[in-house]
Scaffold this motif. Structure first.
Motif, PDB file in Angstrom:
ATOM      1  N   ALA A   1      13.029   0.116  -6.138  1.00  0.00           N
ATOM      2  CA  ALA A   1      13.461   1.202  -5.264  1.00  0.00           C
ATOM      3  C   ALA A   1      12.309   1.700  -4.404  1.00  0.00           C
ATOM      4  CB  ALA A   1      14.034   2.349  -6.102  1.00  0.00           C
ATOM      5  N   LYS A   2      11.100   1.802  -4.970  1.00  0.00           N
ATOM      6  CA  LYS A   2       9.929   2.242  -4.209  1.00  0.00           C
ATOM      7  C   LYS A   2       9.604   1.256  -3.086  1.00  0.00           C
ATOM      8  CE  LYS A   2       6.308   3.603  -6.440  1.00  0.00           C
ATOM      9  NZ  LYS A   2       5.188   3.611  -7.424  1.00  0.00           N
ATOM     10  N   VAL A   3       9.666  -0.031  -3.407  1.00  0.00           N
ATOM     11  CA  VAL A   3       9.341  -1.049  -2.408  1.00  0.00           C
ATOM     12  C   VAL A   3      10.398  -1.066  -1.302  1.00  0.00           C
ATOM     13  CG1 VAL A   3       9.111  -3.536  -2.011  1.00  0.00           C
ATOM     14  CG2 VAL A   3       8.012  -2.479  -4.000  1.00  0.00           C
ATOM     15  N   GLU A   4      11.661  -0.991  -1.680  1.00  0.00           N
ATOM     16  CA  GLU A   4      12.728  -1.012  -0.670  1.00  0.00           C
ATOM     17  C   GLU A   4      12.643   0.218   0.233  1.00  0.00           C
ATOM     18  OE1 GLU A   4      16.272  -1.474  -2.946  1.00  0.00           O
ATOM     19  OE2 GLU A   4      16.042  -3.666  -3.133  1.00  0.00           O
ATOM     20  N   ALA A   5      12.241   1.353  -0.338  1.00  0.00           N
ATOM     21  CA  ALA A   5      12.077   2.556   0.487  1.00  0.00           C
ATOM     22  C   ALA A   5      10.929   2.368   1.475  1.00  0.00           C
ATOM     23  CB  ALA A   5      11.822   3.774  -0.412  1.00  0.00           C
ATOM     24  N   ALA A   6       9.846   1.740   1.024  1.00  0.00           N
ATOM     25  CA  ALA A   6       8.704   1.483   1.918  1.00  0.00           C
ATOM     26  C   ALA A   6       9.088   0.491   3.003  1.00  0.00           C
ATOM     27  CB  ALA A   6       7.521   0.960   1.101  1.00  0.00           C
ATOM     28  N   ILE A   7       9.854  -0.520   2.645  1.00  0.00           N
ATOM     29  CA  ILE A   7      10.315  -1.510   3.631  1.00  0.00           C
ATOM     30  C   ILE A   7      11.125  -0.827   4.715  1.00  0.00           C
ATOM     31  CG2 ILE A   7      11.932  -3.420   3.944  1.00  0.00           C
ATOM     32  CD1 ILE A   7      10.956  -4.527   1.249  1.00  0.00           C
ATOM     33  N   GLN A   8      12.019   0.070   4.303  1.00  0.00           N
ATOM     34  CA  GLN A   8      12.855   0.763   5.281  1.00  0.00           C
ATOM     35  C   GLN A   8      12.033   1.712   6.140  1.00  0.00           C
ATOM     36  OE1 GLN A   8      16.164   2.793   3.529  1.00  0.00           O
ATOM     37  NE2 GLN A   8      17.072   3.350   5.490  1.00  0.00           N
ATOM     38  N   GLN A   9      11.114   2.439   5.509  1.00  0.00           N
ATOM     39  CA  GLN A   9      10.293   3.398   6.239  1.00  0.00           C
ATOM     40  C   GLN A   9       9.415   2.717   7.283  1.00  0.00           C
ATOM     41  OE1 GLN A   9       7.547   5.506   3.766  1.00  0.00           O
ATOM     42  NE2 GLN A   9       6.667   6.692   5.443  1.00  0.00           N
ATOM     43  N   LEU A  10       8.841   1.574   6.911  1.00  0.00           N
ATOM     44  CA  LEU A  10       7.930   0.865   7.808  1.00  0.00           C
ATOM     45  C   LEU A  10       8.639  -0.121   8.729  1.00  0.00           C
ATOM     46  CD1 LEU A  10       5.019   0.102   5.303  1.00  0.00           C
ATOM     47  CD2 LEU A  10       5.147   1.948   7.001  1.00  0.00           C
TER      48      LEU A  10
ATOM     49  N   ARG B   1       0.839  -1.200   0.000  1.00  0.00           N
ATOM     50  CA  ARG B   1       0.000   0.000   0.000  1.00  0.00           C
ATOM     51  C   ARG B   1       0.879   1.258   0.000  1.00  0.00           C
ATOM     52  NH1 ARG B   1      -2.730  -1.109   4.263  1.00  0.00           N
ATOM     53  NH2 ARG B   1      -4.392  -2.210   3.154  1.00  0.00           N
ATOM     54  N   ALA B   2       1.942   1.253   0.819  1.00  0.00           N
ATOM     55  CA  ALA B   2       2.815   2.426   0.908  1.00  0.00           C
ATOM     56  C   ALA B   2       3.570   2.675  -0.392  1.00  0.00           C
ATOM     57  CB  ALA B   2       3.803   2.254   2.066  1.00  0.00           C
ATOM     58  N   ALA B   3       3.928   1.572  -1.070  1.00  0.00           N
ATOM     59  CA  ALA B   3       4.705   1.709  -2.303  1.00  0.00           C
ATOM     60  C   ALA B   3       3.825   1.873  -3.537  1.00  0.00           C
ATOM     61  CB  ALA B   3       5.612   0.491  -2.473  1.00  0.00           C
ATOM     62  N   GLY B   4       2.524   1.631  -3.392  1.00  0.00           N
ATOM     63  CA  GLY B   4       1.622   1.741  -4.524  1.00  0.00           C
ATOM     64  C   GLY B   4       1.772   0.615  -5.524  1.00  0.00           C
ATOM     65  N   VAL B   5       2.076  -0.591  -4.997  1.00  0.00           N
ATOM     66  CA  VAL B   5       2.232  -1.760  -5.864  1.00  0.00           C
ATOM     67  C   VAL B   5       1.399  -2.898  -5.292  1.00  0.00           C
ATOM     68  CG1 VAL B   5       4.567  -1.070  -6.547  1.00  0.00           C
ATOM     69  CG2 VAL B   5       4.252  -2.627  -4.597  1.00  0.00           C
ATOM     70  N   SER B   6       1.383  -4.018  -5.988  1.00  0.00           N
ATOM     71  CA  SER B   6       0.634  -5.176  -5.496  1.00  0.00           C
ATOM     72  C   SER B   6       1.437  -5.937  -4.438  1.00  0.00           C
ATOM     73  CB  SER B   6       0.314  -6.117  -6.662  1.00  0.00           C
ATOM     74  OG  SER B   6       1.492  -6.736  -7.123  1.00  0.00           O
TER      75      SER B   6
ATOM     76  N   VAL C   1      11.561  -7.453 -11.922  1.00  0.00           N
ATOM     77  CA  VAL C   1      10.952  -6.256 -11.354  1.00  0.00           C
ATOM     78  C   VAL C   1      11.828  -5.073 -11.737  1.00  0.00           C
ATOM     79  CG1 VAL C   1      10.193  -5.081  -9.257  1.00  0.00           C
ATOM     80  CG2 VAL C   1      10.028  -7.584  -9.422  1.00  0.00           C
ATOM     81  N   SER C   2      11.233  -4.013 -12.235  1.00  0.00           N
ATOM     82  CA  SER C   2      12.010  -2.850 -12.678  1.00  0.00           C
ATOM     83  C   SER C   2      12.714  -2.199 -11.492  1.00  0.00           C
ATOM     84  CB  SER C   2      11.105  -1.823 -13.368  1.00  0.00           C
ATOM     85  OG  SER C   2      10.279  -1.182 -12.413  1.00  0.00           O
ATOM     86  N   GLU C   3      13.838  -1.540 -11.786  1.00  0.00           N
ATOM     87  CA  GLU C   3      14.609  -0.884 -10.725  1.00  0.00           C
ATOM     88  C   GLU C   3      13.792   0.220 -10.065  1.00  0.00           C
ATOM     89  OE1 GLU C   3      17.499  -1.702  -9.348  1.00  0.00           O
ATOM     90  OE2 GLU C   3      17.299  -3.497 -10.596  1.00  0.00           O
ATOM     91  N   ARG C   4      12.936   0.908 -10.838  1.00  0.00           N
ATOM     92  CA  ARG C   4      12.111   1.975 -10.275  1.00  0.00           C
ATOM     93  C   ARG C   4      11.140   1.418  -9.229  1.00  0.00           C
ATOM     94  NH1 ARG C   4       7.132   3.981 -10.967  1.00  0.00           N
ATOM     95  NH2 ARG C   4       6.658   2.457 -12.604  1.00  0.00           N
ATOM     96  N   VAL C   5      10.474   0.302  -9.578  1.00  0.00           N
ATOM     97  CA  VAL C   5       9.536  -0.319  -8.641  1.00  0.00           C
ATOM     98  C   VAL C   5      10.277  -0.893  -7.449  1.00  0.00           C
ATOM     99  CG1 VAL C   5       7.877  -2.197  -8.340  1.00  0.00           C
ATOM    100  CG2 VAL C   5       7.802  -0.776 -10.410  1.00  0.00           C
TER     101      VAL C   5
END
Length: 335
Positions: free
Chosen positions: A40-49, A15-20, A34-38
Motif C-alpha cells: 500500500a505504501k509503494v502504490e501510494a508513492a507510485i500514484q503520488q509521483l 525513497r518516498a515509500a521508505g523501502v528498498s 510483499v506485505s499488504e502494508r508495504v
C-alpha cells in the motif's frame, strides 16, 4: 520530488515509500511475498509521483514486453471502436499496452510477421472475417491468443456471441411481422461467425414455413459501400424483398441510405434489421431495429481470458458463449 530534468524512477518511489528499490521492483512486476502494508505504501508513492515503469527494462528481466496485439477489423465500423476503447482501458489497468493492428484478410501474412517481430505477450483477435487458415497462422506463433468469435482453433480461448441464436432471433422477428420475402446482406460465408448467423436465420425461416429465395442473398464484405450496392440491387429487383436482414449495423446503415436514395420508405415499404447494436444504432437519424450482441461484455471477457492464460498457460481452453437479444426500434414493422 525528483529533478525535472529526468523522469521518475523506481529509486524515487523507493525513497518516498521508505523501502528498498528491490521491493518496488517486486511489486511493479507482480511478484508475491510483499506485505499488504508495504504494498500500500509503494502504490501510494507510485500514484503520488506518477511513476511509469520502463517497459523495455522490465522486459529484459521478465521476458515480457507488456504489450498485447489487438487485431481489429474494418476501423470504419464503430463496433471495433467500441471494442477497442474497452479493451485498451482494461489492458492499461492490468499494466499492459495495446498494439493495434489491421486484421484485413489480404494482409494476414504481414500481420503474423509483425506480431512475431514485436514479440507481443498475447493477441486478441477482434475481427470476425479471418478464415480458419488465417486464424491458425496467427495462433501458430505460439503466443497466448483469444478469439472474439467462434474460434476455428479448438485449443485457443474464445468468447463469442451466440451467432446461431442471433440469426434465429432475426428470422423470428421478421417472420412474426408477416414478412415472407426477406433479403439478406451477409459477410463472407467462409467465416464461422457469418456462416452461423446465416444458418440460424435460415433455420428459423424454415421453422416458420418460409422458403428462402437464394436470389435474395448478397454476400458483401460487411462494409458500408458494398452494403449500399447490395441493397440497391435487391430493392430494384422486379419482386423486391419486403425486409432486409443485415449482418451488422454498418451494413444496415448502408441499406437505409440506399432505400432513401431510391425513394423507398423505411419501414413502410421495406423493413431493415441490423446486428450488433452499436451506439449509433440508437441515434435518431437511424433508430435501427437490431439484434444486440453484448459488445462490452465480450471486450471485458476477452481481456480476462487473456490475462488468465498469461497467468496459467497450461490451463484448458475456455470457450465462452454470450446471448443475443432483440432491440426493437422504428426500422421494422408488420406488413
Amino acid at each position: 520530488m525528483p529533478p525535472k530534468s529526468r523522469g521518475v524512477t523506481s529509486v524515487d518511489v523507493a525513497r518516498a515509500a521508505g523501502v528498498s528499490q528491490t521491493t518496488v521492483s517486486r511489486i511493479v512486476n507482480g511478484h508475491e511475498g510483499v506485505s499488504e502494508r508495504v504494498r500500500a505504501k509503494v502504490e501510494a508513492a507510485i500514484q503520488q509521483l506518477d511513476y511509469r515503469p520502463n517497459l523495455s527494462a522490465r522486459s529484459l528481466v521478465t521476458s515480457r514486453t507488456q504489450t498485447i496485439g489487438v487485431v481489429l477489423g474494418d476501423p470504419r465500423n464503430s463496433y471495433y471502436a467500441e471494442l477497442l476503447h474497452t479493451i485498451s482501458d482494461d489492458l492499461n489497468r492490468a499494466g499492459y499496452r495495446a498494439l493495434i493492428l489491421s486484421g484485413r484478410a489480404d494482409t494476414t501474412e504481414d500481420l503474423a510477421r509483425t506480431l512475431r517481430e514485436t514479440n507481443v505477450d498475447g493477441v486478441i483477435l477482434t475481427t470476425t472475417l479471418l478464415s480458419p487458415d488465417d486464424e491458425g497462422r496467427i495462433v501458430s506463433l505460439g503466443v497466448p491468443a483469444v478469439t472474439m468469435g467462434p474460434g476455428a482453433v479448438p485449443d485457443n480461448d474464445s468468447i463469442s456471441p451466440d451467432n446461431i441464436d442471433g440469426g434465429r432471433i432475426a428470422g423470428r422477428h421478421l417472420t412474426s411481422l408477416g414478412h415472407r420475402r426477406i433479403g439478406v446482406i451477409a459477410g463472407p460465408l467462409r467465416t464461422t461467425s457469418v456462416h452461423d448467423r446465416h444458418e440460424g436465420f435460415l433455420a428459423e425461416l424454415a421453422a416458420a414455413g418460409v422458403e428462402f429465395d437464394p436470389a435474395l442473398l448478397d454476400v458483401a464484405d460487411l462494409d458500408y459501400t458494398r452494403a449500399f450496392e447490395a441493397a440497391t440491387r435487391l430493392l430494384q429487383l422486379p419482386e423486391p424483398p419486403t425486409a432486409l436482414f443485415c449482418h451488422n449495423d454498418l451494413v444496415a446503415f448502408g441499406a437505409l441510405n440506399a432505400a432513401k436514395a431510391l425513394g423507398i420508405g423505411v419501414p413502410d415499404e421495406v423493413s431493415v434489421l441490423g446486428f450488433d447494436d452499436v451506439a449509433m444504432s440508437a441515434w435518431e437519424a437511424f433508430d435501427l431495429t437490431t439484434v444486440r450482441q453484448p459488445i462490452l461484455d465480450m471486450a471485458h471477457g476477452a481481456v480476462e481470458l487473456l490475462l488468465a492464460r498469461l497467468a496459467a498457460p497450461e490451463q484448458d481452453a475456455a470457450h465462452v458463449l454470450l446471448p443475443c437479444s432483440l432491440v426493437e426500434r422504428s426500422t421494422t414493422r408488420a406488413l
